[in-house]
Write a protein that holds these residues in place. Structure first.
Motif, PDB file in Angstrom:
ATOM      1  N   GLN A   9      21.379   1.674 -27.011  1.00 59.08           N
ATOM      2  CA  GLN A   9      21.871   0.421 -26.973  1.00 59.08           C
ATOM      3  C   GLN A   9      21.847  -0.308 -28.582  1.00 59.08           C
ATOM      4  OE1 GLN A   9      22.765  -1.279 -24.164  1.00 59.08           O
ATOM      5  NE2 GLN A   9      23.640  -2.655 -25.949  1.00 59.08           N
ATOM      6  N   ASP A  10      20.781   0.112 -29.269  1.00 63.63           N
ATOM      7  CA  ASP A  10      20.666  -0.416 -30.466  1.00 63.63           C
ATOM      8  C   ASP A  10      21.918   0.084 -31.369  1.00 63.63           C
ATOM      9  OD1 ASP A  10      18.442  -1.376 -30.319  1.00 63.63           O
ATOM     10  OD2 ASP A  10      17.260   0.107 -31.105  1.00 63.63           O
ATOM     11  N   ASN A  11      22.413   1.289 -31.289  1.00 63.09           N
ATOM     12  CA  ASN A  11      23.766   1.486 -31.759  1.00 63.09           C
ATOM     13  C   ASN A  11      25.103   0.938 -31.509  1.00 63.09           C
ATOM     14  OD1 ASN A  11      22.249   3.596 -33.428  1.00 63.09           O
ATOM     15  ND2 ASN A  11      22.586   5.275 -31.910  1.00 63.09           N
ATOM     16  N   VAL A  12      25.073   0.820 -30.202  1.00 60.20           N
ATOM     17  CA  VAL A  12      26.107  -0.191 -29.682  1.00 60.20           C
ATOM     18  C   VAL A  12      25.998  -1.470 -30.218  1.00 60.20           C
ATOM     19  CG1 VAL A  12      26.987  -1.219 -27.369  1.00 60.20           C
ATOM     20  CG2 VAL A  12      26.399   0.992 -27.475  1.00 60.20           C
ATOM     21  N   TRP A  13      24.880  -2.052 -30.310  1.00 65.05           N
ATOM     22  CA  TRP A  13      24.868  -3.492 -30.592  1.00 65.05           C
ATOM     23  C   TRP A  13      25.252  -3.603 -32.173  1.00 65.05           C
ATOM     24  CZ3 TRP A  13      19.502  -4.524 -28.257  1.00 65.05           C
ATOM     25  CH2 TRP A  13      19.594  -4.941 -26.793  1.00 65.05           C
ATOM     26  N   MET A  14      24.768  -2.652 -33.108  1.00 61.61           N
ATOM     27  CA  MET A  14      25.428  -2.385 -34.661  1.00 61.61           C
ATOM     28  C   MET A  14      26.625  -2.338 -34.639  1.00 61.61           C
ATOM     29  SD  MET A  14      24.133  -3.047 -37.389  1.00 61.61           S
ATOM     30  CE  MET A  14      25.031  -2.558 -38.995  1.00 61.61           C
ATOM     31  N   ALA A  15      27.139  -1.237 -33.941  1.00 66.35           N
ATOM     32  CA  ALA A  15      28.575  -1.205 -34.109  1.00 66.35           C
ATOM     33  C   ALA A  15      29.329  -2.700 -33.772  1.00 66.35           C
ATOM     34  CB  ALA A  15      29.230  -0.231 -32.849  1.00 66.35           C
ATOM     35  N   ALA A  16      28.853  -3.206 -32.452  1.00 69.54           N
ATOM     36  CA  ALA A  16      29.648  -4.656 -32.212  1.00 69.54           C
ATOM     37  C   ALA A  16      29.479  -5.542 -33.459  1.00 69.54           C
ATOM     38  CB  ALA A  16      29.114  -4.986 -31.006  1.00 69.54           C
ATOM     39  N   TYR A  17      28.190  -5.666 -34.159  1.00 71.92           N
ATOM     40  CA  TYR A  17      27.686  -6.401 -35.291  1.00 71.92           C
ATOM     41  C   TYR A  17      28.845  -6.131 -36.361  1.00 71.92           C
ATOM     42  CZ  TYR A  17      25.531  -8.902 -39.057  1.00 71.92           C
ATOM     43  OH  TYR A  17      25.130  -9.574 -39.969  1.00 71.92           O
ATOM     44  N   ALA A  18      28.901  -4.761 -36.739  1.00 72.26           N
ATOM     45  CA  ALA A  18      29.653  -4.526 -37.714  1.00 72.26           C
ATOM     46  C   ALA A  18      31.124  -4.738 -37.564  1.00 72.26           C
ATOM     47  CB  ALA A  18      29.720  -2.941 -37.963  1.00 72.26           C
ATOM     48  N   ALA A  19      31.611  -4.979 -36.431  1.00 68.95           N
ATOM     49  CA  ALA A  19      32.806  -5.088 -36.090  1.00 68.95           C
ATOM     50  C   ALA A  19      33.186  -6.746 -35.834  1.00 68.95           C
ATOM     51  CB  ALA A  19      33.370  -4.554 -34.775  1.00 68.95           C
ATOM     52  N   GLY A  20      32.052  -7.552 -36.239  1.00 69.33           N
ATOM     53  CA  GLY A  20      32.252  -8.989 -36.390  1.00 69.33           C
ATOM     54  C   GLY A  20      31.382  -9.803 -35.157  1.00 69.33           C
ATOM     55  N   ASP A  21      30.813  -9.281 -34.247  1.00 72.45           N
ATOM     56  CA  ASP A  21      30.134  -9.848 -33.182  1.00 72.45           C
ATOM     57  C   ASP A  21      28.550 -10.303 -33.435  1.00 72.45           C
ATOM     58  OD1 ASP A  21      29.040 -10.875 -30.919  1.00 72.45           O
ATOM     59  OD2 ASP A  21      29.320  -9.104 -29.606  1.00 72.45           O
ATOM     60  N   PRO A  22      28.663 -11.784 -33.815  1.00 70.29           N
ATOM     61  CA  PRO A  22      27.310 -12.081 -34.531  1.00 70.29           C
ATOM     62  C   PRO A  22      26.433 -12.207 -33.236  1.00 70.29           C
ATOM     63  CG  PRO A  22      28.861 -14.088 -34.101  1.00 70.29           C
ATOM     64  CD  PRO A  22      29.657 -12.755 -33.780  1.00 70.29           C
ATOM     65  N   ASN A  23      26.537 -12.223 -31.924  1.00 67.48           N
ATOM     66  CA  ASN A  23      25.527 -12.401 -31.052  1.00 67.48           C
ATOM     67  C   ASN A  23      24.991 -10.740 -30.992  1.00 67.48           C
ATOM     68  OD1 ASN A  23      26.146 -14.892 -30.124  1.00 67.48           O
ATOM     69  ND2 ASN A  23      27.939 -14.166 -29.118  1.00 67.48           N
ATOM     70  N   ALA A  24      25.807  -9.789 -31.022  1.00 68.10           N
ATOM     71  CA  ALA A  24      25.306  -8.509 -31.302  1.00 68.10           C
ATOM     72  C   ALA A  24      24.025  -8.279 -31.953  1.00 68.10           C
ATOM     73  CB  ALA A  24      26.291  -7.517 -31.621  1.00 68.10           C
ATOM     74  N   PHE A  25      24.031  -9.156 -33.376  1.00 72.94           N
ATOM     75  CA  PHE A  25      23.004  -9.012 -34.318  1.00 72.94           C
ATOM     76  C   PHE A  25      21.622  -9.538 -33.546  1.00 72.94           C
ATOM     77  CE2 PHE A  25      20.182 -10.888 -37.682  1.00 72.94           C
ATOM     78  CZ  PHE A  25      20.118  -9.820 -38.115  1.00 72.94           C
ATOM     79  N   GLN A  67      28.859  -0.726 -43.807  1.00 68.90           N
ATOM     80  CA  GLN A  67      28.571   0.849 -44.647  1.00 68.90           C
ATOM     81  C   GLN A  67      27.904   1.586 -43.416  1.00 68.90           C
ATOM     82  OE1 GLN A  67      27.995  -1.858 -46.608  1.00 68.90           O
ATOM     83  NE2 GLN A  67      29.919  -1.206 -47.772  1.00 68.90           N
ATOM     84  N   TRP A  68      27.562   0.938 -42.305  1.00 75.65           N
ATOM     85  CA  TRP A  68      26.747   1.766 -41.390  1.00 75.65           C
ATOM     86  C   TRP A  68      27.659   2.627 -40.502  1.00 75.65           C
ATOM     87  CZ3 TRP A  68      27.199   1.518 -35.855  1.00 75.65           C
ATOM     88  CH2 TRP A  68      26.398   2.277 -35.295  1.00 75.65           C
ATOM     89  N   GLN A  69      27.456   3.845 -40.498  1.00 79.08           N
ATOM     90  CA  GLN A  69      28.449   4.659 -39.483  1.00 79.08           C
ATOM     91  C   GLN A  69      27.918   4.895 -38.130  1.00 79.08           C
ATOM     92  OE1 GLN A  69      31.048   6.333 -41.158  1.00 79.08           O
ATOM     93  NE2 GLN A  69      30.376   4.921 -42.797  1.00 79.08           N
ATOM     94  N   PRO A  70      28.829   4.636 -37.223  1.00 74.91           N
ATOM     95  CA  PRO A  70      28.527   4.589 -35.778  1.00 74.91           C
ATOM     96  C   PRO A  70      27.906   6.081 -35.255  1.00 74.91           C
ATOM     97  CG  PRO A  70      30.722   3.836 -36.052  1.00 74.91           C
ATOM     98  CD  PRO A  70      30.386   4.144 -37.548  1.00 74.91           C
ATOM     99  N   THR A  71      28.165   7.246 -36.306  1.00 76.35           N
ATOM    100  CA  THR A  71      27.407   8.321 -35.977  1.00 76.35           C
ATOM    101  C   THR A  71      26.047   8.362 -36.383  1.00 76.35           C
ATOM    102  OG1 THR A  71      28.433   9.300 -38.183  1.00 76.35           O
ATOM    103  CG2 THR A  71      29.736   9.633 -36.174  1.00 76.35           C
TER     104      THR A  71
END
Length: 185
Positions: A9-25, A67-71
């Motif tokens: 779930q943390d990875n999903v939220w970080m991916a969403a945040y990196a893509a521009g979703d401030p709520n994911a942060f 710079q965070w990688q989804p992998t």
């Protein structure tokens, strides 16, 4: 396994945040803030300093989100940032963390149903363990904290500390051997 679902779930939220979703942060921060702060307090034993480094770590997450990688495992990445910031602090200050000053406050929080003798004995054992942990070399103390407190895998600890899995295993083994010898004495 619940721990794995939190990591996913943390990875999903970080991916969403990196893509521009401030709520994911916000969700990511809520998920990771307490483990991160406990890790910093364990090593710094100074709330003001832990607060400062805690803020630095989150600022680095924000600044480097692209710079965070989804992998990558987000929690490993987060703790690698924290570890690097701690190393910078210790190098700059040329000091090791001091012993905790809140021993009396910890004793006051213990339930009244226990006898003073058992409280003292347990406190002495915890204090003995804490002192033994403090005497470990930094690289061993860090891997012990990441493994036992944060329950990270050997691979994740290796990524955080910049060493291989086998080196992490060796550091853990040497640290545990030292702790066992100290606790037996």
């Amino acid at each position: 396994m619940d721990g794995d679902s939190n990591i996913d779930q943390d990875n999903v939220w970080m991916a969403a945040y990196a893509a521009g979703d401030p709520n994911a942060f916000d969700r990511l921060y809520q998920s990771c803030r307490l483990p991160l702060f406990r890790f910093l307090m364990q090593h710094l034993r100074n709330q003001a300093l832990a607060d400062e480094i805690f803020q630095d770590v989150w600022q680095k997450v924000i600044a480097n989100r692209k710079q965070w990688q989804p992998t990558a495992n987000f929690k490993s990445w987060l703790f690698q940032i924290a570890h690097n910031r701690l190393m910078d602090h210790w190098r700059g200050a040329k000091l090791r963390p001091s012993a905790p000053a809140d021993a009396e406050a910890r004793l006051e929080r213990v339930a009244e149903t226990r006898t003073p003798e058992t409280e003292l004995s347990e406190f002495e054992q915890r204090r003995h363990l804490q002192l033994a942990l403090e005497r470990l070399p930094d690289e061993q103390r860090v891997v012990v904290a990441l493994r036992l407190d944060q329950q990270l895998s050997l691979e994740d600890i290796g990524r955080i500390t910049g060493v291989g899995r086998e080196t992490v295993k060796s550091r853990l083994r040497y640290a545990m051997d030292k702790l066992k010898m100290e606790m037996a004495s």
